[in-house]
Design a protein around this motif. Structure first.
Motif, PDB file in Angstrom:
ATOM      1  N   GLY A   1      48.798  48.952  79.946  1.00 49.94           N
ATOM      2  CA  GLY A   1      48.979  48.425  78.598  1.00 49.94           C
ATOM      3  C   GLY A   1      50.261  47.621  78.459  1.00 49.94           C
ATOM      4  O   GLY A   1      51.112  47.589  79.346  1.00 49.94           O
ATOM      5  N   LYS A   2      50.359  46.925  77.339  1.00 50.64           N
ATOM      6  CA  LYS A   2      51.607  46.256  76.919  1.00 50.64           C
ATOM      7  C   LYS A   2      52.156  45.284  77.956  1.00 50.64           C
ATOM      8  O   LYS A   2      53.208  45.555  78.558  1.00 50.64           O
ATOM      9  N   PRO A   3      51.601  44.104  78.162  1.00 52.47           N
ATOM     10  CA  PRO A   3      50.310  43.660  77.608  1.00 52.47           C
ATOM     11  C   PRO A   3      49.151  44.251  78.394  1.00 52.47           C
ATOM     12  O   PRO A   3      49.338  44.730  79.520  1.00 52.47           O
ATOM     13  N   SER A   4      47.980  44.200  77.806  1.00 57.41           N
ATOM     14  CA  SER A   4      46.814  44.796  78.454  1.00 57.41           C
ATOM     15  C   SER A   4      46.509  44.103  79.776  1.00 57.41           C
ATOM     16  O   SER A   4      46.465  42.877  79.863  1.00 57.41           O
ATOM     17  N   ARG A   5      46.333  44.915  80.795  1.00 57.20           N
ATOM     18  CA  ARG A   5      45.951  44.377  82.106  1.00 57.20           C
ATOM     19  C   ARG A   5      44.614  44.942  82.568  1.00 57.20           C
ATOM     20  O   ARG A   5      44.279  44.856  83.743  1.00 57.20           O
ATOM     21  N   TYR A   6      43.871  45.521  81.639  1.00 55.36           N
ATOM     22  CA  TYR A   6      42.599  46.161  81.979  1.00 55.36           C
ATOM     23  C   TYR A   6      41.491  45.547  81.135  1.00 55.36           C
ATOM     24  O   TYR A   6      41.518  45.616  79.903  1.00 55.36           O
ATOM     25  N   PHE A   7      40.507  44.938  81.806  1.00 61.07           N
ATOM     26  CA  PHE A   7      39.413  44.255  81.130  1.00 61.07           C
ATOM     27  C   PHE A   7      38.089  44.794  81.654  1.00 61.07           C
ATOM     28  O   PHE A   7      37.824  44.759  82.859  1.00 61.07           O
ATOM     29  N   ARG A   8      37.277  45.264  80.741  1.00 61.29           N
ATOM     30  CA  ARG A   8      36.028  45.946  81.081  1.00 61.29           C
ATOM     31  C   ARG A   8      34.848  45.073  80.636  1.00 61.29           C
ATOM     32  O   ARG A   8      34.582  44.897  79.469  1.00 61.29           O
ATOM     33  N   PHE A   9      34.119  44.506  81.622  1.00 58.18           N
ATOM     34  CA  PHE A   9      32.966  43.661  81.339  1.00 58.18           C
ATOM     35  C   PHE A   9      31.732  44.535  81.111  1.00 58.18           C
ATOM     36  O   PHE A   9      31.443  45.429  81.920  1.00 58.18           O
ATOM     37  N   VAL A  10      31.007  44.253  80.050  1.00 55.91           N
ATOM     38  CA  VAL A  10      29.751  44.951  79.760  1.00 55.91           C
ATOM     39  C   VAL A  10      28.696  43.907  79.454  1.00 55.91           C
ATOM     40  O   VAL A  10      28.885  43.055  78.576  1.00 55.91           O
ATOM     41  N   TYR A  11      27.580  43.963  80.179  1.00 56.62           N
ATOM     42  CA  TYR A  11      26.480  43.027  79.938  1.00 56.62           C
ATOM     43  C   TYR A  11      25.387  43.685  79.109  1.00 56.62           C
ATOM     44  O   TYR A  11      24.799  44.681  79.527  1.00 56.62           O
ATOM     45  N   CYS A  12      25.124  43.172  77.967  1.00 56.06           N
ATOM     46  CA  CYS A  12      23.958  43.443  77.129  1.00 56.06           C
ATOM     47  C   CYS A  12      23.592  44.927  77.081  1.00 56.06           C
ATOM     48  O   CYS A  12      24.386  45.750  76.664  1.00 56.06           O
ATOM     49  N   ASN A  13      22.386  45.276  77.538  1.00 53.20           N
ATOM     50  CA  ASN A  13      21.875  46.642  77.401  1.00 53.20           C
ATOM     51  C   ASN A  13      22.109  47.518  78.633  1.00 53.20           C
ATOM     52  O   ASN A  13      21.407  48.519  78.825  1.00 53.20           O
ATOM     53  N   ASP A  14      23.039  47.150  79.467  1.00 53.06           N
ATOM     54  CA  ASP A  14      23.356  47.952  80.650  1.00 53.06           C
ATOM     55  C   ASP A  14      23.629  49.400  80.234  1.00 53.06           C
ATOM     56  O   ASP A  14      24.491  49.678  79.394  1.00 53.06           O
ATOM     57  N   ILE A  15      22.905  50.332  80.845  1.00 54.14           N
ATOM     58  CA  ILE A  15      23.012  51.742  80.460  1.00 54.14           C
ATOM     59  C   ILE A  15      24.266  52.403  81.036  1.00 54.14           C
ATOM     60  O   ILE A  15      24.805  53.348  80.454  1.00 54.14           O
ATOM     61  N   VAL A  16      24.760  51.928  82.188  1.00 56.45           N
ATOM     62  CA  VAL A  16      25.834  52.629  82.893  1.00 56.45           C
ATOM     63  C   VAL A  16      27.134  52.671  82.092  1.00 56.45           C
ATOM     64  O   VAL A  16      27.776  53.729  82.022  1.00 56.45           O
TER      65      VAL A  16
ATOM     66  N   SER B   1      17.816  47.127  84.844  1.00 54.05           N
ATOM     67  CA  SER B   1      17.993  45.794  85.434  1.00 54.05           C
ATOM     68  C   SER B   1      19.239  45.077  84.905  1.00 54.05           C
ATOM     69  O   SER B   1      19.860  44.305  85.654  1.00 54.05           O
ATOM     70  N   PRO B   2      19.671  45.291  83.650  1.00 54.03           N
ATOM     71  CA  PRO B   2      20.917  44.647  83.220  1.00 54.03           C
ATOM     72  C   PRO B   2      22.162  45.128  83.960  1.00 54.03           C
ATOM     73  O   PRO B   2      23.230  44.537  83.795  1.00 54.03           O
ATOM     74  N   HIS B   3      22.026  46.176  84.756  1.00 54.34           N
ATOM     75  CA  HIS B   3      23.184  46.674  85.510  1.00 54.34           C
ATOM     76  C   HIS B   3      23.405  45.898  86.800  1.00 54.34           C
ATOM     77  O   HIS B   3      24.405  46.117  87.488  1.00 54.34           O
ATOM     78  N   SER B   4      22.520  44.986  87.140  1.00 53.30           N
ATOM     79  CA  SER B   4      22.638  44.283  88.414  1.00 53.30           C
ATOM     80  C   SER B   4      23.892  43.419  88.452  1.00 53.30           C
ATOM     81  O   SER B   4      24.311  42.855  87.431  1.00 53.30           O
ATOM     82  N   PRO B   5      24.513  43.290  89.622  1.00 50.33           N
ATOM     83  CA  PRO B   5      25.691  42.413  89.734  1.00 50.33           C
ATOM     84  C   PRO B   5      25.388  40.973  89.338  1.00 50.33           C
ATOM     85  O   PRO B   5      26.282  40.256  88.885  1.00 50.33           O
ATOM     86  N   ARG B   6      24.127  40.535  89.494  1.00 47.91           N
ATOM     87  CA  ARG B   6      23.780  39.154  89.156  1.00 47.91           C
ATOM     88  C   ARG B   6      24.117  38.833  87.700  1.00 47.91           C
ATOM     89  O   ARG B   6      24.678  37.775  87.394  1.00 47.91           O
ATOM     90  N   ASP B   7      23.759  39.740  86.790  1.00 49.28           N
ATOM     91  CA  ASP B   7      24.034  39.474  85.381  1.00 49.28           C
ATOM     92  C   ASP B   7      25.532  39.445  85.098  1.00 49.28           C
ATOM     93  O   ASP B   7      25.988  38.720  84.200  1.00 49.28           O
ATOM     94  N   TYR B   8      26.304  40.220  85.843  1.00 49.98           N
ATOM     95  CA  TYR B   8      27.750  40.207  85.631  1.00 49.98           C
ATOM     96  C   TYR B   8      28.385  38.947  86.216  1.00 49.98           C
ATOM     97  O   TYR B   8      29.326  38.390  85.635  1.00 49.98           O
ATOM     98  N   VAL B   9      27.864  38.487  87.346  1.00 48.44           N
ATOM     99  CA  VAL B   9      28.352  37.222  87.897  1.00 48.44           C
ATOM    100  C   VAL B   9      28.012  36.077  86.944  1.00 48.44           C
ATOM    101  O   VAL B   9      28.847  35.214  86.651  1.00 48.44           O
ATOM    102  N   ASN B  10      26.775  36.075  86.434  1.00 42.78           N
ATOM    103  CA  ASN B  10      26.379  35.036  85.484  1.00 42.78           C
ATOM    104  C   ASN B  10      27.220  35.093  84.211  1.00 42.78           C
ATOM    105  O   ASN B  10      27.573  34.056  83.638  1.00 42.78           O
ATOM    106  N   SER B  11      27.540  36.309  83.756  1.00 42.49           N
ATOM    107  CA  SER B  11      28.364  36.444  82.554  1.00 42.49           C
ATOM    108  C   SER B  11      29.732  35.816  82.762  1.00 42.49           C
ATOM    109  O   SER B  11      30.257  35.112  81.884  1.00 42.49           O
TER     110      SER B  11
END
Length: 437
Positions: free
Chosen positions: A311-326, A415-425
């Motif tokens: 934190g301070k400044p934030s150095r942690y970024f959490r990517f979430v794609y759409c309906n990914d359950i994980v 299927s939204p958990h696939s790395p492909r959707d995160y790369v595309n995001s």
């Protein structure tokens, strides 16, 4: 705070006394029924915990029961699933080695052509793998607080230390085991993290910690004396490689990144660095980026790691794609007490991003969202045929990904958990990332 020395369970000997470990290898019908009707969990053969432990909250017992049943099922399907995986991987490479055309493969098999059939092997280059082929194999302490019997006997990780970046992610072994809450006076789940400073009473997902190199006796010692040099513990091997790299490159900085369970480990890695007061290393941490990361700890752990290093400044970024359950598991509720923290970068199925504190529908399961999820899964299937024309040929999806999209019509969160959707995001949603830079 957990103390040294345990009660009746093997897992806590010489380390901590507040713990709970599930033993799916001992999860018979009697053990399952016992969990439903008896609060005396220490008497259950499938639960390793201190003697006299009771769990009066029926919701927590059911959480333990569901976890135990899931792990028993995983034990049953481990071998057939591994066989299916090897067969699928072999078939994909067999087709690829023979020109990518099934008809050519069949004709060669029938010896219509006077050309020998090419058979794939891991000696060929390249060979496609469903899971990443590890560059380095890391050891888990076989006696540490989680029992992996019936699952792969080690964690595997791809680790790269180059161009001031560490990318670390685990394969399926880390997903094999989960431990569910124990009712304690502090309301913690798992055990209270006895390896953190006494002023920081936190709870952390033990399965992730074990995959990173948690020791049975002593938790996270500063250094581990006895370890196989061919298969060192992940945290210690990465830390030493990082120390060497930074000492040789005075101006270098590094990032830590991971997908899925690797994302969980990417968050825990700097937490252990902070525990060991590796201030010189943490000072050169550019950031932590996770993709489809599950929740790893409680609210206290989130405060600890953000205050200590992210934190301070934030150095942690959490990517979430759409309906990914994980990223929506394990549950964030009063029973399980998991909490996300840090900055959430949420992307919808059009790969449009926005900054949020928490992704929508944080616990995934809701009757009101079933129909929208199925409709969105149908759109993702249609998109798989269009994206190569709209966004460019490098975004085109193959038949395997399209099969996953079809499966997403039944299980919309997988299927939204696939790395492909995160790369595309990250690529197609780069406008949001540029705004934040």
């Amino acid at each position: 705070m957990a103390g040294a020395g345990g009660g009746g369970g093997d897992a806590g000997d010489g380390f901590y006394s507040d713990f709970m470990v599930l033993r799916p290898d001992k999860g018979g019908l009697y053990a399952l029924f016992h969990l439903m009707w008896s609060c005396k969990v220490s008497e259950n053969a499938a639960v390793d915990c201190p003697a006299g432990t009771e769990m009066s909250d029926w919701r927590r017992r059911w959480a333990v029961l569901v976890s135990l049943v899931a792990q028993v099922l995983m034990l049953w399907v481990k071998k057939p699933m591994a066989l299916i995986g090897r067969a699928t991987e072999y078939w994909m490479n067999l087709v690829n080695e023979n020109g990518g055309v099934v008809l050519v493969l069949v004709l060669r098999a029938l010896q219509v052509f006077h050309v020998s059939q090419l058979k794939p092997s891991h000696g060929n280059n390249p060979v496609t793998a469903i899971l990443p082929t590890p560059l380095s194999e890391f050891q888990e302490d076989p006696g540490s607080s989680l029992d992996y019997r019936g699952f792969p006997g080690r964690g595997s990780a791809d680790t790269m230390v180059a161009h001031a970046a560490i990318s670390s992610y685990l394969g399926v072994a880390g997903a094999a085991q989960a431990v569910f809450p124990k009712s304690t006076g502090m309301g913690t789940w798992f055990y209270t993290g006895g390896f953190f400073p006494p002023s920081k009473q936190v709870s952390v997902a033990n399965s992730f910690m074990k995959a990173l190199g948690l020791q049975r006796h002593g938790g996270w010692p500063k250094d581990v004396v006895e370890q196989d040099p061919r298969k060192p513990f992940a945290y210690y091997a990465i830390r030493e490689a990082l120390r060497r790299f930074l000492s040789e490159n005075a101006d270098a900085r590094f990032v830590v990144a991971g997908h899925s369970l690797g994302g969980a480990l990417a968050v825990l890695f700097p937490a252990v660095l902070a525990l060991h007061r590796e201030d010189a290393v943490l000072a050169r941490l550019q950031g932590v980026y996770t993709f489809g990361q599950p929740r790893v700890g409680d609210e206290s752990f989130g405060r600890f790691i953000m205050d200590a290093c992210l934190g301070k400044p934030s150095r942690y970024f959490r990517f979430v794609y759409c309906n990914d359950i994980v990223p929506r598991a394990p549950y964030d509720d009063s029973a399980l007490q998991f909490k996300h923290f840090g900055t959430c970068l949420y992307f919808n199925s059009l790969y449009t991003g926005q900054v949020m504190h928490e992704e929508p529908n944080k616990n995934y399961f809701s009757e009101l969202t079933v129909a929208p999820k199925v409709v969105n899964a149908a759109w993702e299937l249609l998109r798989s045929f269009l994206i190569g024309y709209v966004a460019g040929p490098e975004y085109a999806e193959g038949w395997l990904m399209r099969l996953a999209r079809v499966a997403g019509l039944v299980l919309p969160g997988l299927s939204p958990h696939s790395p492909r959707d995160y790369v595309n995001s990250a690529r197609l949603g780069a406008r949001l990332l540029r705004q934040m830079s």
